[in-house]
Design an enzyme around this catalytic site. Structure first.
Site, short mmCIF file in Angstrom:
data_model
loop_
_atom_site.label_atom_id
_atom_site.label_comp_id
_atom_site.label_asym_id
_atom_site.label_seq_id
_atom_site.Cartn_x
_atom_site.Cartn_y
_atom_site.Cartn_z
N ASP A 13 0.80 -1.21 0.10
CA ASP A 13 -0.01 -0.08 0.07
C ASP A 13 0.66 1.39 0.05
O ASP A 13 0.43 2.31 0.65
CB ASP A 13 -0.86 0.21 1.16
N LYS A 16 1.85 2.24 -4.97
CA LYS A 16 2.57 1.48 -6.24
C LYS A 16 1.68 2.01 -7.45
O LYS A 16 2.26 2.21 -8.50
CB LYS A 16 2.71 0.06 -6.14
N ASN A 38 -5.36 -10.38 -3.97
CA ASN A 38 -4.96 -10.00 -2.51
C ASN A 38 -4.30 -8.64 -2.83
O ASN A 38 -4.61 -7.54 -2.08
CB ASN A 38 -4.09 -10.62 -1.75
N GLY A 40 -4.17 -4.62 -3.97
CA GLY A 40 -5.11 -3.56 -4.73
C GLY A 40 -4.45 -2.34 -5.05
O GLY A 40 -3.70 -1.80 -4.09
N HIS A 41 -4.58 -1.77 -6.20
CA HIS A 41 -3.92 -0.67 -6.60
C HIS A 41 -4.92 0.11 -7.06
O HIS A 41 -5.90 0.15 -8.14
CB HIS A 41 -3.03 -1.12 -8.14
N GLN A 223 2.20 -6.36 -3.39
CA GLN A 223 2.44 -6.36 -1.86
C GLN A 223 3.93 -5.72 -1.55
O GLN A 223 4.01 -4.88 -2.43
CB GLN A 223 2.61 -7.95 -1.23
P1 IMP Z 1 -2.49 -13.10 2.20
O1 IMP Z 1 -1.63 -12.36 0.88
O2 IMP Z 1 -3.90 -12.69 1.70
O3 IMP Z 1 -2.22 -14.26 2.44
O4 IMP Z 1 -2.38 -12.08 3.36
C1 IMP Z 1 -1.01 -12.19 4.09
C2 IMP Z 1 -0.65 -10.77 4.70
O5 IMP Z 1 -0.47 -10.02 3.51
C3 IMP Z 1 -1.80 -10.27 5.28
O6 IMP Z 1 -1.24 -9.34 6.45
C4 IMP Z 1 -2.30 -9.29 4.46
O7 IMP Z 1 -2.96 -8.06 4.90
C5 IMP Z 1 -1.10 -8.96 3.58
N1 IMP Z 1 -1.44 -8.39 2.23
C6 IMP Z 1 -1.79 -9.04 1.14
N2 IMP Z 1 -1.79 -8.32 0.06
C7 IMP Z 1 -1.51 -7.06 0.42
C8 IMP Z 1 -1.65 -5.72 -0.18
O8 IMP Z 1 -1.65 -5.57 -1.61
N3 IMP Z 1 -1.17 -4.68 0.51
C9 IMP Z 1 -0.81 -4.79 1.70
N4 IMP Z 1 -1.03 -5.90 2.40
C10 IMP Z 1 -1.57 -7.10 2.00
#
Ligand code: IMP
Length: 429
Positions: A13, A16, A38, A40-41, A223
């Site tokens: 976050d 990007k 997972n 979000g842009h 991420q």
């Molecule tokens: P997962 O990727 O859904 O397995 O989540 C694992 C960890 O990564 C958690 O703490 C999520 O909040 C974090 N996470 C996954 N994708 C993002 C993203 O795009 N931005 C911020 N945190 C993320």
């Protein structure tokens, strides 16, 4: 011609989306290479706000977009996102979007298992997005995953589902969660196949051709380094490698093709989900950063935890992922603060360390060591040159460069694409 890989240098976050959008206007092709929906842009273009999860951000600029083999793809989420952005006027077709035939699919049991396991963890939750990312990557490594190419082979799908469901239904039942019926899953996949297959090809071949033709490739990371499954704050991480090296293996190009590695960091720090965050603020300053920075998750809507810029952690992210230039985003959110703090290392018991240790207990015990700097009262919002910035903001950025041991390439001063201070164009040779 130079290529560029963009990765997050904190916990995700970092903004990007805006940087990728800015760079996409200079690129010929934009490639996603890890993670899934997972991510979000958020991209703000004129009056329109686009929220992308799985689709590469280049789509907004009409660029060729590629989803590489390293991405885990939920076909339902993909089609829903395509429909959503089409409704906003974007064109998505097999001419603009290509998907790797060897990418792994996220199926409904992955999300179900992700959520059931989080539930069972009680107060030791990882705080996942619940979208099945971890279970899908587990299946890939366990060699039982269903891949995009399997959609073209009904018999393969049928046979693979036997093994997959034996595994998942056993786990789901043990967690007291509903199990899945093979014929229902198979029928749904066969129904989705004709909608997905027109986009599918061996993308490595196309990328090779583009590269040889001197086209500019932008690798869009999702991420961030501190969520990397090896280098992050394990186990509070995502299930993929997020470091820039993954751009090569997750797209099917050689490491030399990745090009300039651009790291993105906010001028402060945020984290969603659980896990260590030594510079976290639990006071009104943290609350203020969250409000001014609109710090709510794009995917889950959860409020983000806020804290001071952790230079020790960003330095570590820079070293392990080979970041050559840093983008500092959301500088304007710090406007008006009397003083600012930078975390320069940690105290763990009677030891002082310059990096976050690997052990869980050590990470939890790490106390931040802060350096205090003067804030600025004038606005840095929407500034487009270094010289326009308040002198204290310049001093803050210069100190960050020293502490993280990397040069700043860009500074972002508002969500608008053109509110960007360019110190070095990452695509310049
Ligand atoms: P997962 O990727 O859904 O397995 O989540 C694992 C960890 O990564 C958690 O703490 C999520 O909040 C974090 N996470 C996954 N994708 C993002 C993203 O795009 N931005 C911020 N945190 C993320």
């Amino acid at each position: 011609m130079a290529n560029v890989a963009v990765i997050g240098a904190q916990w995700g976050d970092e903004g990007k989306g805006k940087v990728v959008d800015w760079l996409a206007s200079r690129a010929d092709v934009v490639v996603r290479y890890q993670g899934g929906h997972n991510a979000g842009h958020t991209l703000v273009v004129g009056n329109e706000t686009y929220k992308l999860s799985l689709l590469p951000s280049g789509l907004v600029r009409g660029k060729l977009c590629v989803i590489g083999n390293g991405v885990v793809i939920d076909p339902e989420a993909l089609l829903a996102e395509i429909a959503r952005v089409r409704a906003q006027g974007l064109s998505v077709s097999p001419d603009t979007l290509r998907i790797a035939d060897n990418a792994v699919l996220i199926l409904p049991m992955h999300g179900a298992l992700d959520r059931a396991r989080e539930e069972a963890r009680g107060d030791r939750k990882i705080g996942t997005t619940g979208r099945g990312i971890g279970p899908a990557y587990e299946d890939k490594v366990a060699r039982r995953a269903i891949r995009v190419c399997d959609l073209a082979e009904p018999e393969t799908l049928d046979a693979k589902l036997d093994e997959l469901l034996r595994h998942h239904n056993t786990l789901l039942a043990s967690l007291g969660a509903p199990t899945f019926d093979k014929q229902t899953v198979l029928a749904r996949l066969l129904a989705l196949a004709p909608e997905i297959l027109p986009y599918v090809e061996p993308v490595w071949e196309r990328l090779d051709t583009l590269r040889q033709a001197g086209k500019r490739i932008l690798f869009e990371g999702a991420q961030a380094v501190m969520l990397d499954v090896d280098h992050g704050t394990y186990p509070y991480v995502t299930s993929s490698n997020t470091v820039a090296a993954t751009a090569a293996s997750g797209a099917g190009v050689g490491p030399h093709s990745v090009g300039f590695v651009l790291g993105i960091a906010k001028a402060y720090a945020t984290r969603v989900g659980s896990g260590p965050f030594p510079s976290e603020l639990h006071d009104d300053i943290g609350k203020g950063l969250g409000e001014r920075g609109h710090e709510f998750g794009t995917v889950t809507g959860r409020p983000r935890r806020c804290g001071w810029f952790d230079a020790a952690m960003v330095r570590q992210a820079i070293k392990v992922s080979g970041i050559q230039g840093l983008v500092v985003t959301k500088l304007d959110v710090l406007d008006g603060l009397k003083e600012l703090k930078l975390c320069t290392g940690y105290r763990i018991g009677d030891k002082v360390v310059k990096h976050l240790p690997a052990g869980m207990a050590a990470q939890a015990a790490a106390e931040p060591i802060f350096e205090t700097m003067a804030g600025w009262t004038t606005s840095s919002r929407s500034m487009r040159t270094w010289a326009e910035l308040p002198p204290a903001a310049i001093a803050y950025l210069r100190r960050i460069e020293e502490l993280v041991e990397a040069p700043i390439a860009l500074v972002s001063t508002s969500p608008e694409r053109d509110d960007t201070i360019v110190v070095r164009d990452p695509f310049a040779d």
